[in-house]
Design an enzyme around this catalytic site. Structure first.
Site, short mmCIF file in Angstrom:
data_model
loop_
_atom_site.label_atom_id
_atom_site.label_comp_id
_atom_site.label_asym_id
_atom_site.label_seq_id
_atom_site.Cartn_x
_atom_site.Cartn_y
_atom_site.Cartn_z
N ARG B 75 -3.45 2.39 16.82
CA ARG B 75 -2.53 2.45 15.69
C ARG B 75 -1.67 3.69 15.89
NH1 ARG B 75 -5.57 2.90 10.19
NH2 ARG B 75 -5.91 0.66 10.49
N ARG B 144 -3.51 10.15 6.94
CA ARG B 144 -3.07 8.97 7.69
C ARG B 144 -1.56 8.90 7.75
NH1 ARG B 144 -6.91 5.09 8.27
NH2 ARG B 144 -8.99 5.99 8.48
N LYS B 213 -10.87 9.27 4.76
CA LYS B 213 -9.44 9.13 5.05
C LYS B 213 -8.61 9.66 3.89
CE LYS B 213 -9.62 4.67 5.46
NZ LYS B 213 -9.45 3.19 5.44
N LYS B 215 -4.49 9.54 2.28
CA LYS B 215 -3.21 8.85 2.46
C LYS B 215 -2.13 9.41 1.55
CE LYS B 215 -5.35 4.59 3.97
NZ LYS B 215 -5.56 3.15 3.67
N CYS B 436 -4.05 -8.99 5.21
CA CYS B 436 -4.55 -8.00 6.17
C CYS B 436 -4.93 -8.72 7.47
CB CYS B 436 -5.77 -7.30 5.60
SG CYS B 436 -7.20 -8.38 5.50
N CYS B 442 -11.15 -7.49 13.01
CA CYS B 442 -11.69 -6.54 12.05
C CYS B 442 -13.19 -6.71 11.87
CB CYS B 442 -11.01 -6.69 10.69
SG CYS B 442 -11.72 -5.52 9.53
N CYS B 481 -11.73 -8.76 2.91
CA CYS B 481 -12.87 -8.09 2.29
C CYS B 481 -12.33 -7.18 1.19
CB CYS B 481 -13.67 -7.32 3.33
SG CYS B 481 -13.10 -5.65 3.62
N CYS B 485 -6.96 -3.72 2.42
CA CYS B 485 -5.94 -3.28 3.38
C CYS B 485 -4.59 -3.93 3.13
CB CYS B 485 -6.39 -3.56 4.79
SG CYS B 485 -7.89 -2.65 5.20
C1 SRM Z 1 -3.80 -2.78 9.76
C2 SRM Z 1 -4.19 -2.60 8.28
C3 SRM Z 1 -4.02 -3.88 7.48
C4 SRM Z 1 -2.74 -4.64 7.80
O1 SRM Z 1 -2.85 -5.86 8.01
O2 SRM Z 1 -1.66 -4.03 7.84
C5 SRM Z 1 -5.62 -2.13 8.10
C6 SRM Z 1 -6.63 -2.54 8.89
C7 SRM Z 1 -7.91 -2.06 8.83
N1 SRM Z 1 -8.38 -1.21 7.90
FE1 SRM Z 1 -7.41 -0.66 6.27
N2 SRM Z 1 -5.75 -1.28 7.05
C8 SRM Z 1 -4.51 -1.03 6.57
C9 SRM Z 1 -4.19 -0.50 5.36
C10 SRM Z 1 -5.11 -0.20 4.38
C11 SRM Z 1 -4.82 -0.03 2.99
C12 SRM Z 1 -3.46 -0.18 2.33
C13 SRM Z 1 -2.68 1.10 2.34
O3 SRM Z 1 -3.18 2.13 2.81
O4 SRM Z 1 -1.54 1.04 1.86
C14 SRM Z 1 -6.02 0.19 2.34
C15 SRM Z 1 -6.24 0.32 0.82
C16 SRM Z 1 -5.78 1.60 0.27
C17 SRM Z 1 -6.90 2.59 0.33
O5 SRM Z 1 -7.04 3.24 1.38
O6 SRM Z 1 -7.67 2.65 -0.64
C18 SRM Z 1 -7.02 0.19 3.37
C19 SRM Z 1 -8.36 0.39 3.15
C20 SRM Z 1 -9.31 0.37 4.17
C21 SRM Z 1 -10.70 0.69 3.97
C22 SRM Z 1 -11.35 1.16 2.64
C23 SRM Z 1 -11.23 2.63 2.51
C24 SRM Z 1 -12.07 3.11 1.35
O7 SRM Z 1 -11.57 3.89 0.57
O8 SRM Z 1 -13.23 2.65 1.28
C25 SRM Z 1 -11.34 0.52 5.22
C26 SRM Z 1 -12.82 0.70 5.53
C27 SRM Z 1 -13.20 2.13 5.73
O9 SRM Z 1 -12.30 3.00 5.87
O10 SRM Z 1 -14.42 2.38 5.78
C28 SRM Z 1 -10.30 0.12 6.12
C29 SRM Z 1 -10.51 -0.16 7.49
C30 SRM Z 1 -9.65 -0.86 8.26
C31 SRM Z 1 -9.97 -1.31 9.68
C32 SRM Z 1 -9.63 -0.19 10.62
C33 SRM Z 1 -11.39 -1.83 9.90
C34 SRM Z 1 -12.37 -0.80 10.45
O11 SRM Z 1 -12.60 0.23 9.76
O12 SRM Z 1 -12.86 -1.01 11.57
C35 SRM Z 1 -8.97 -2.47 9.82
C36 SRM Z 1 -8.54 -2.77 11.23
C37 SRM Z 1 -8.36 -4.27 11.38
C38 SRM Z 1 -7.71 -4.61 12.66
O13 SRM Z 1 -8.39 -5.26 13.51
O14 SRM Z 1 -6.54 -4.25 12.86
N3 SRM Z 1 -9.10 0.03 5.47
N4 SRM Z 1 -6.44 -0.05 4.61
C39 SRM Z 1 -3.44 -1.48 7.56
C40 SRM Z 1 -3.08 -0.35 8.49
C41 SRM Z 1 -2.48 0.78 7.74
C42 SRM Z 1 -2.02 1.86 8.67
O15 SRM Z 1 -1.08 1.59 9.45
O16 SRM Z 1 -2.61 2.96 8.67
S1 SF4 Z 2 -9.29 -5.64 4.13
FE1 SF4 Z 2 -11.23 -5.79 5.07
S2 SF4 Z 2 -10.95 -7.50 6.37
FE2 SF4 Z 2 -8.95 -6.90 5.88
S3 SF4 Z 2 -8.42 -5.53 7.48
FE3 SF4 Z 2 -9.19 -4.32 5.86
S4 SF4 Z 2 -11.27 -4.06 6.36
FE4 SF4 Z 2 -10.58 -5.73 7.59
#
Ligand code: SRM
Ligand code: SF4
Ligand SMILES: Cc1cc2nc3c(=O)[nH]c(=O)nc-3n(C[C@H](O)[C@H](O)[C@H](O)COP(=O)(O)OP(=O)(O)OC[C@H]3O[C@@H](n4cnc5c(N)ncnc54)[C@H](O)[C@@H]3O)c2cc1C
Ligand SMILES: Cc1cc2nc3c(=O)[nH]c(=O)nc-3n(C[C@H](O)[C@H](O)[C@H](O)COP(=O)(O)O)c2cc1C
Lengths: 571, 562
Positions: B75, B144, B213, B215, B436, B442, B481, B485
């Site tokens: 990323r 981030r 993390k 943001k 997502c 993922c 899930c 995301c």
């Molecule tokens: C690529 C992306 C979704 C998308 O389709 O665009 C994404 C993809 C993933 N997110 Fe996310 N997140 C993405 C935006 C978000 C957002 C939305 C936002 O930030 O605007 C959220 C919700 C907002 C927030 O942070 O509360 C988000 C909350 C999470 C979480 C839950 C964090 C938490 O507070 O518990 C995880 C899991 C974790 O971090 O343990 C996670 C984890 C992940 C992971 C890295 C799974 C992992 O931990 O192994 C996913 C990778 C999947 C893959 O194969 O690509 N992602 N993730 C987004 C990339 C953002 C970026 O460029 O940095």
């Molecule tokens: S929402 Fe859950 S399933 Fe979708 S990318 Fe984030 S961690 Fe993976």
């Protein structure tokens, strides 16, 4: 009962003898003890020093060597001192000096000489010698389930008579149960020598002829059931390598390093084509080389219809009265290109067809680890081009396709020349591709039996992600330190090709170190070019690391070989 | 709030990592496996990389006695989501050479590549380096990718605001040189034998980094395309007749919940106040991070985000601590209004008469299909060198800063590859939807998202037609899930995966991202989803007041009473 110092003397004394000599001494002493004769000085039967008697052997999997050693001991018991030699060690220029020359030789490949006799075999065929002084006889080891039964023995026998040598005992061909026939043959041999000697001096001490050694059980067939059959290669691979687990009711007698023999069935489609092409009645009963059965059964189970030998095709040409250039091809192709006149003519053809040969597959399981009523093999689908089309090997395709639950008959082919050393000895295993098979067996065995020796494995294939055969298991063995180390060569994951021998070069110093410290070296997999490249690399390493000349390096390796510390299972 | 006392294992790994180096170099050389040593799997995230495996292939690989098909996702760190055409061309080729080829535009305005095998990691990062691109801290317990309203046509001060994304990103970078050493073979700073020597001074992160993390997002009202309130820190630009006055600072946003863990919840950021000068703005963000560093929960990662820290302290106490650390007080928040959260598809022009074309990219997936040669088209567009590339928080792409004279050439290409038609023809629902990544990469996915949503929308569209609602710009989002995301908790219709083929249905979020939705029905399969929506739309159609948005109606009708 025997004092420390004398015991040491004895050891020192015994150490000065070769294995073969010790076997003889053993028999000799037992002879003395049993005959109650215990007067000293020990009366040694006057040996026939006058005559020069050579007993040579050509072996690949060790039978001929063991047998010849046994026979030499018998001879010595009778005061006949035969010089025992492996044909790989034999100085060819000595032939002209031989008087009595006895050969024990096996046949391998498709009627080829065993590796250790190749040099000798080629020499006697490439040269027109004159050896009228030689009195000879040949004992041929073979397996009648192969088309060219005892071919090498036949050839050697024929050549020597062409050289003007006298055949004192007719050629003796032995099947897998060779012990009895072999000993009988040798009694005749000894008889001849003794007769000739009697002419010379009358006061010859006669020693009772020992009874022929007890017969070792012949080829035992097992019926197993396919328990598992999975292709170990992942999608996108150029290879198909099947891990096949075969279960049996009874316990299977085998050791790591052995192989199992499987007789494939010919493909139904092909048989239908042949029947269509010749118009023969599939249910007609015909006498063939070894069996008499219906045409359908013969073609399916008993006769080789693939890649016919040139000699067979010659006969075909004669029978059908057509001119066919020297070549090899499948019967179906032959029938298509050079048709038979009619069904009756094809009956004649059936009679000249050779039996279906078994294919061997190194056992990749260990009774200690996987239980004694199951055996695993690792089979690569054999592919090749014929008449410009992609074709598959008969047996490997057959095995690749056998579904779970299918019954399969097989036998165990012992390989005495590919065995684990003592548990505390280190081993270096070099086995790319299906070469992994016997080593999976070795490692599992050493794991299950808690052997303390170190284990080093060199593996290679095309691609890491799709072709790392038994990756999970190897990772576990490393985790638990059963595998001390592993070196991997994936040839096509980078622009330049990398093979196991390249990895060996990288580890040259450590490799030589292991060997100097008593490690045994094993090579398994395809003969060409792998085993040759690996052997050359090994020689180079011995030369460079040991500061030796080419010749010294070669001797060093030969020495390892003699000590049973350099063994191959290549095909 | 219950708390485990023991500190989480990740904390130990971070502290022992010797400046995020860990044993990564050794991990990379280990050729018996395509994976990394366990601890390094956590550390590599701080370098913008995730170890993954193809989840579609697990069973089959195990049967073949092969390990799982491991690969890595990268990323990029791309504050505000901007690439020059040259950089896009480079990205295009790197994707082709080292990854699956698909370029994934994320919900935080950057891109991800998937399926990079271990041995290709270094080459990949080195190629990016030659394009002056990096992935430092794109993941991990650090700040981030900073998001920023994407649409330059939004306001004349866009450029000015945009710069803050970069400034904040730079300010919050970890100080360790590990990234340069491990991936770019840069000389090691000091002798590794003495770890303390290599752990470069990092006053912000120290050797603990953040508990979780972090943001930051920046919005330019009236459009909230970045979902500013879902960030740990949200900056809302305050503009007075085309002049940037400063920012309202909001803190404590976060969307993730954990199924069956009542202590977890989604939360929108609370607006704390207003700051004007650049110095104050950066300082405020910085000190919010130090508070989170010092007060955040380091034993339970599920309760470690800033939102929990703030609620634990209480907003007022938190603000007081912040002002103490900043050594200045925040002014009262200035008024602002959000009216939308969408991308301006098609052609737009900004105050300098530069042209912008926003392309609809379903779920941000850039690849060629037999229907649409999107990836090739973008390459051709980049080759003209006449348009910059900007990513939106809705996973779309803007061809930006196009001069008047160059517009025809770009237009021609858009036509040639039917990009314009593709963008125009997509329904309002589809254009305002997000999903997502989820399967197959993922590791946390419980259900499909981006691979499934398109076909689900195919089936929802007829329902909207049935009730004459096709013009409604309802915001629909799906995540595999409850991590959110795709920001499903902040949607008018949100689908949250519970198990393969099953989703919770959330409704009642508003259109501008200022009210979260609420769970309405649990783990529905497709048939139940369609049936439920059919019923909801029927009622909405007949009972809605003029112009009433679906989210507002749903909240009043079905959630409010709950
Ligand atoms: C690529 C992306 C979704 C998308 O389709 O665009 C994404 C993809 C993933 N997110 Fe996310 N997140 C993405 C935006 C978000 C957002 C939305 C936002 O930030 O605007 C959220 C919700 C907002 C927030 O942070 O509360 C988000 C909350 C999470 C979480 C839950 C964090 C938490 O507070 O518990 C995880 C899991 C974790 O971090 O343990 C996670 C984890 C992940 C992971 C890295 C799974 C992992 O931990 O192994 C996913 C990778 C999947 C893959 O194969 O690509 N992602 N993730 C987004 C990339 C953002 C970026 O460029 O940095
Ligand atoms: S929402 Fe859950 S399933 Fe979708 S990318 Fe984030 S961690 Fe993976
Ligand atoms: C001691 C020993 C151990 C072995 N261990 C293993 C093992 O562990 N795993 C393993 O996979 N193999 C092993 N092998 C090899 C195995 O026995 C077989 O040789 C192999 O599977 C090929 O047999 P096949 O019947 O499939 O091919 P075949 O049908 O016998 O064909 C073999 C070759 O003959 C030629 N050929 C056949 N038909 C034609 C034609 N019509 N035209 C031109 N050329 C033709 C081709 O070169 C072809 O590759 C071992 C062999 C030995 C001797
Ligand atoms: C790969 C292979 C091929 C063989 N081919 C033949 C053959 O063509 N004709 C034959 O009579 N025996 C053949 N045999 C059987 C061997 O000659 C027989 O096993 C003999 O006992 C081996 O003796 P050795 O251990 O001294 O090599 C073959 C055995 C193997 C392993």
């Amino acid at each position: 009962m025997i004092g420390e110092t004398r015991l040491q003397q004895l050891h020192a004394f015994l150490n000065s003898y070769s294995k073969e000599e010790l076997i003889w001494i053993n028999d000799y002493l037992s002879g003395i003890v049993s005959s109650g004769a215990r007067q000293s000085p020990v009366h040694i039967p006057k040996t026939v020093a006058t005559k020069k008697i050579s007993l040579v052997f050509g072996t690949e999997t060790g039978n001929a060597k063991r047998l010849a050693t046994e026979l030499a001991a018998v001879a010595r018991k009778k005061g006949i001192n035969a010089r025992l030699q492996g044909l790989d060690q034999y100085r060819l220029s000595d032939l002209s000096k031989e008087e009595y020359f006895f050969v024990v030789i096996s046949t391998h490949g498709e009627g080829e000489a065993p590796v250790t006799a190749k040099k000798f075999y080629e020499y006697i065929h490439a040269n027109e010698l004159s050896l009228p002084q030689i009195k000879f006889s040949v004992l041929a080891l073979g397996d009648s389930s192969y088309p060219l039964f005892c071919k090498t023995g036949e050839d050697v026998d024929a050549r020597f008579s062409q050289f003007g040598a006298t055949r004192v005992v007719p050629l003796q061909k032995c099947d897998v149960e060779y012990e009895e026939e072999a000993h009988q043959w040798f009694e005749q041999v000894i008889g001849i020598i003794e007769k000739e000697e009697k002419e010379k001096d009358k006061d010859k001490a006669t020693v009772p002829v020992p009874a022929p050694a007890k017969k070792t059980g012949g080829k035992k067939y097992y019926t197993g059931t396919i328990l598992t059959n999975i292709n170990l290669n992942d999608r996108g691979s150029n290879k198909q390598t099947y891990h096949i687990e075969i279960g049996t009711e009874e316990a299977i007698e085998y050791e790591p390093g052995d192989a199992i023999g499987v007789i494939p069935q010919n493909r139904q489609k092909v048989i239908e084509r042949i029947i269509a092409l010749t118009g023969i009645d599939a249910n007609l009963i015909v006498p063939a080389i070894k069996h008499t059965a219906t045409v359908a059964e013969l073609l399916t189970q008993h006769l080789n219809i693939c890649y016919l030998l040139t000699s067979t095709i010659k006969k075909y040409a004669a029978i059908t009265g057509q001119h066919i250039p020297d070549t090899r091809m499948d019967l179906a192709d032959l029938l298509r290109i050079y048709p038979v006149k009619n069904a009756t003519q094809f009956e004649e053809i059936i009679k000249i067809l050779m039996p279906l040969a078994p294919r061997l597959y190194s056992v990749s399981s260990s009774a200690a680890a996987h239980g004694s009523s199951e055996v695993h093999i690792t089979v690569a689908r054999n592919r090749f081009l014929a008449l410009d089309e992609q074709r598959f090997g008969l047996c490997s395709e057959f095995l690749g396709d056998v579904p779970k639950g299918t019954k399969l008959t097989f036998y165990v082919h012992k390989n005495k020349n590919f065995k684990l050393p003592a548990p505390d000895k280190d081993i270096i295993m070099i086995g790319p591709g299906t070469g992994v098979a016997p080593f999976r067996s070795f490692i599992a065995e050493r794991d299950a039996t808690g052997a303390t020796g170190k284990n080093w494995f060199f593996f290679g294939e095309q691609h890491f992600s799709s072709d790392f055969l038994y990756q999970r298991e190897m990772q576990d063995y490393l985790q638990t330190n059963v595998l001390t180390q592993i070196d991997l060569a994936f040839s096509r994951d980078q622009p330049e090709k990398i093979y196991v021998q390249d990895k060996m070069k990288k580890r040259a110093a450590e490799l030589y170190n292991w060997i100097s410290n008593g490690a045994s070296v094993y090579i398994s997999g395809t003969k060409d070019p792998m085993s040759k490249d690996v052997e050359n690399t090994l020689l180079q390493i011995i030369k460079e690391q040991g500061g030796k000349t080419n010749e010294e390096a070669r001797q060093f390796l030969a020495q390892l070989d003699n000590e049973g510390r350099y063994e191959k299972d290549v095909y | 709030m219950k708390q485990k006392k023991t500190i989480s294992p990740i904390e130990r790994i971070k502290a022992a990592s010797n400046g995020l180096r860990g044993t990564l170099s050794k991990s990379l050389d280990e050729d018996i496996t395509g994976a990394l040593y366990e601890d390094d799997q956590s550390l590599i995230k701080f370098h913008g990389l995730y170890q993954q495996d193809d989840r579609d292939r697990r069973e089959e690989r195990s049967e073949k006695k092969l390990e799982w098909l491991y690969s890595f996702m990268i990323r990029l760190r791309l504050p505000g989501g901007f690439l020059s055409p040259k950089q896009w061309i480079g990205l295009h080729h790197i994707a082709g050479e080292h990854s699956t080829g698909t370029i994934k535009i994320t919900t935080r305005q950057t891109v991800q590549l998937h399926g990079i095998i271990k041995s290709q990691l270094k080459p990949t990062l080195q190629s990016f380096n030659t394009l002056h691109l990096d992935s430092i801290a794109a993941c991990g317990d650090v700040n981030r990718n900073v998001t920023c309203s994407a649409h330059p046509d939004e306001s004349p001060i866009h450029a000015q605001v945009f710069q803050y994304a970069d400034k904040i990103s730079i300010m919050a970078l970890p100080k360790t040189r590990a990234y340069y050493e491990i991936w770019l073979d840069e000389e090691q700073l000091e002798d590794k034998k003495d770890p303390s020597a290599v752990a470069e001074e990092d006053p912000l992160y120290q050797d603990r980094y953040l508990p979780r993390k972090f943001k930051v997002g920046i919005a330019i009202p009236p459009n909230n395309d970045v979902d500013v309130l879902t960030n740990d820190v949200g900056l809302i630009a305050i503009i007075d007749n085309n002049e940037l006055k400063g920012f309202n600072i909001a803190a404590g946003g976060g969307l993730s919940v954990t199924h069956g863990n009542p202590d977890t919840y989604a939360r929108l950021a609370t607006v704390l106040g207003f700051v004007d000068t650049e110095g104050k703005i950066l300082k405020t963000v910085y000190e919010i991070m130090t508070i989170q560093r010092d007060f955040g929960n380091r034993s339970d990662r599920k309760l470690a985000r800033l939102k929990y820290t703030i609620d634990k302290m209480g907003v007022e106490a938190f603000k007081a601590e912040l002002e103490k650390r900043c050594d200045f007080v925040l002014e009262a928040a200035k008024p602002y209004t959000f009216t939308s959260r969408k991308d301006h598809y098609g052609w737009k022009q900004n105050h300098e008469n530069k042209w912008y074309y926003t392309i609809f990219i379903e779920n941000g997936r850039v690849l060629d299909t037999e229907k649409l040669a999107l990836k090739t088209a973008l390459l051709e567009l980049a080759k003209t060198g006449k348009a910059n590339f900007r990513f939106t928080g809705n996973q779309n792409l803007i061809l930006a800063d196009i001069a008047d004279m160059d517009k025809p050439e770009i237009e021609a290409l858009l036509q040639q590859f039917k990009i314009d038609k593709h963008t125009d023809d997509a329904s309002a629902l589809r254009k305002n939807a997000m999903a997502c990544v989820a399967f197959n990469t993922c590791p946390l996915a419980l259900a499909e998202a981006q691979r499934y949503l398109p076909s689900l929308i195919d089936k929802i569209e007829p329902l909207l037609e049935k009730y004459g609602l096709t013009e409604e710009e309802i915001i629909l989002r799906m995540t595999g899930c409850p991590n959110g995301c795709g920001r499903s908790p902040a949607a008018e219709i949100g689908f949250v995966g519970t198990a393969y083929g099953h989703y919770n249905l959330h409704i009642g979020g508003d259109r501008t991202g200022e009210r979260l939705n609420t769970k309405y029905k649990e783990s529905l399969n497709e048939e139940q989803i369609l049936q439920t929506l059919d019923e909801l739309f029927a009622v909405y159609k007949t009972e809605r007041t003029a112009g009433e948005k679906f989210g507002d109606f749903a909240n009043k009708k079905w959630i409010g009473i709950k």
